[in-house]
Design a protein around this motif. Structure first.
Motif, PDB file in Angstrom:
ATOM      1  N   GLY A  14       0.803  -1.214  -0.042  1.00  0.00           N
ATOM      2  CA  GLY A  14       0.105   0.168  -0.012  1.00  0.00           C
ATOM      3  C   GLY A  14       0.758   1.217  -0.122  1.00  0.00           C
ATOM      4  O   GLY A  14       0.657   2.260  -0.837  1.00  0.00           O
ATOM      5  N   LEU A  15       1.943   1.443   0.789  1.00  0.00           N
ATOM      6  CA  LEU A  15       2.773   2.373   0.859  1.00  0.00           C
ATOM      7  C   LEU A  15       3.369   2.680  -0.383  1.00  0.00           C
ATOM      8  O   LEU A  15       3.627   3.671  -0.748  1.00  0.00           O
ATOM      9  N   VAL A  16       3.935   1.623  -1.106  1.00  0.00           N
ATOM     10  CA  VAL A  16       4.781   1.772  -2.291  1.00  0.00           C
ATOM     11  C   VAL A  16       3.878   2.303  -3.426  1.00  0.00           C
ATOM     12  O   VAL A  16       4.170   3.335  -4.241  1.00  0.00           O
ATOM     13  N   MET A  17       2.412   1.811  -3.292  1.00  0.00           N
ATOM     14  CA  MET A  17       1.443   2.174  -4.314  1.00  0.00           C
ATOM     15  C   MET A  17       1.263   3.574  -4.329  1.00  0.00           C
ATOM     16  O   MET A  17       0.845   4.503  -5.048  1.00  0.00           O
ATOM     17  N   VAL A  18       0.949   4.148  -3.118  1.00  0.00           N
ATOM     18  CA  VAL A  18       0.732   5.450  -2.662  1.00  0.00           C
ATOM     19  C   VAL A  18       1.867   6.404  -3.187  1.00  0.00           C
ATOM     20  O   VAL A  18       1.367   7.455  -3.777  1.00  0.00           O
ATOM     21  N   PHE A  19       3.088   6.003  -2.771  1.00  0.00           N
ATOM     22  CA  PHE A  19       4.060   6.913  -3.123  1.00  0.00           C
ATOM     23  C   PHE A  19       4.387   6.993  -4.627  1.00  0.00           C
ATOM     24  O   PHE A  19       4.909   7.975  -5.171  1.00  0.00           O
ATOM     25  N   LEU A  20       4.138   5.713  -5.372  1.00  0.00           N
ATOM     26  CA  LEU A  20       4.207   5.857  -6.697  1.00  0.00           C
ATOM     27  C   LEU A  20       3.155   6.577  -7.476  1.00  0.00           C
ATOM     28  O   LEU A  20       3.428   7.393  -8.165  1.00  0.00           O
ATOM     29  N   GLY A  21       1.949   6.642  -7.081  1.00  0.00           N
ATOM     30  CA  GLY A  21       0.959   7.354  -7.405  1.00  0.00           C
ATOM     31  C   GLY A  21       1.375   9.038  -7.266  1.00  0.00           C
ATOM     32  O   GLY A  21       1.182   9.915  -8.076  1.00  0.00           O
ATOM     33  N   LEU A  22       1.776   9.477  -6.014  1.00  0.00           N
ATOM     34  CA  LEU A  22       2.193  10.903  -5.878  1.00  0.00           C
ATOM     35  C   LEU A  22       3.348  11.038  -6.562  1.00  0.00           C
ATOM     36  O   LEU A  22       3.404  12.285  -7.225  1.00  0.00           O
ATOM     37  N   ILE A  23       4.310  10.260  -6.836  1.00  0.00           N
ATOM     38  CA  ILE A  23       5.434  10.774  -7.936  1.00  0.00           C
ATOM     39  C   ILE A  23       4.999  10.881  -9.417  1.00  0.00           C
ATOM     40  O   ILE A  23       5.375  11.886  -9.911  1.00  0.00           O
TER      41      ILE A  23
END
Length: 117
Positions: A14-23
């Motif tokens: 979940g954290l990886v997906m959120v940060f990828l979305g933000l990037i």
């Protein structure tokens, strides 16, 4: 796998997906800014050094005092004028032509109280 291990893996994904979305969103905003900002030419002051000296500034024009509706305290007028001048980031002179009470504040207060929930 234990429950604790599964929960950590779900949290990590979940954290990886959120940060990828933000990037991706940040990259998209930069691309849009570059596409739209490239059209305007910003003056950073270097052209003034190279060009001939500018003509003398014209004499300042007297600014008329703001006209307030009856019953508005002159101190309130001064505070409003100062707030408007503080919000101006362009450095252009601002003129307040008139100050009057807006009837919308009463309606907004009633709406806030009625539709609070």
């Amino acid at each position: 796998m234990s429950i604790l291990g599964e929960s950590f893996s779900v949290m990590g994904i979940g954290l990886v997906m959120v940060f990828l979305g933000l990037i991706i969103l940040i990259a998209f905003v930069y691309l849009i800014a570059a596409a739209l900002g490239g059209r305007e030419k910003k003056d950073d002051g270097r052209s003034a050094e190279v060009s001939a000296p500018a003509a003398p500034a014209p004499a300042p024009v007297p600014v008329p005092a703001p006209v307030a509706a009856q019953g508005i305290d002159p101190q309130v007028v001064a505070v409003i004028a100062a707030a408007v001048a503080a919000m101006d980031a362009n450095g252009k002179p601002l003129v307040i032509r008139s100050i009057r009470r807006a009837p919308g504040w009463n309606r907004a207060a009633r709406t806030e109280q009625v539709y609070r929930f």
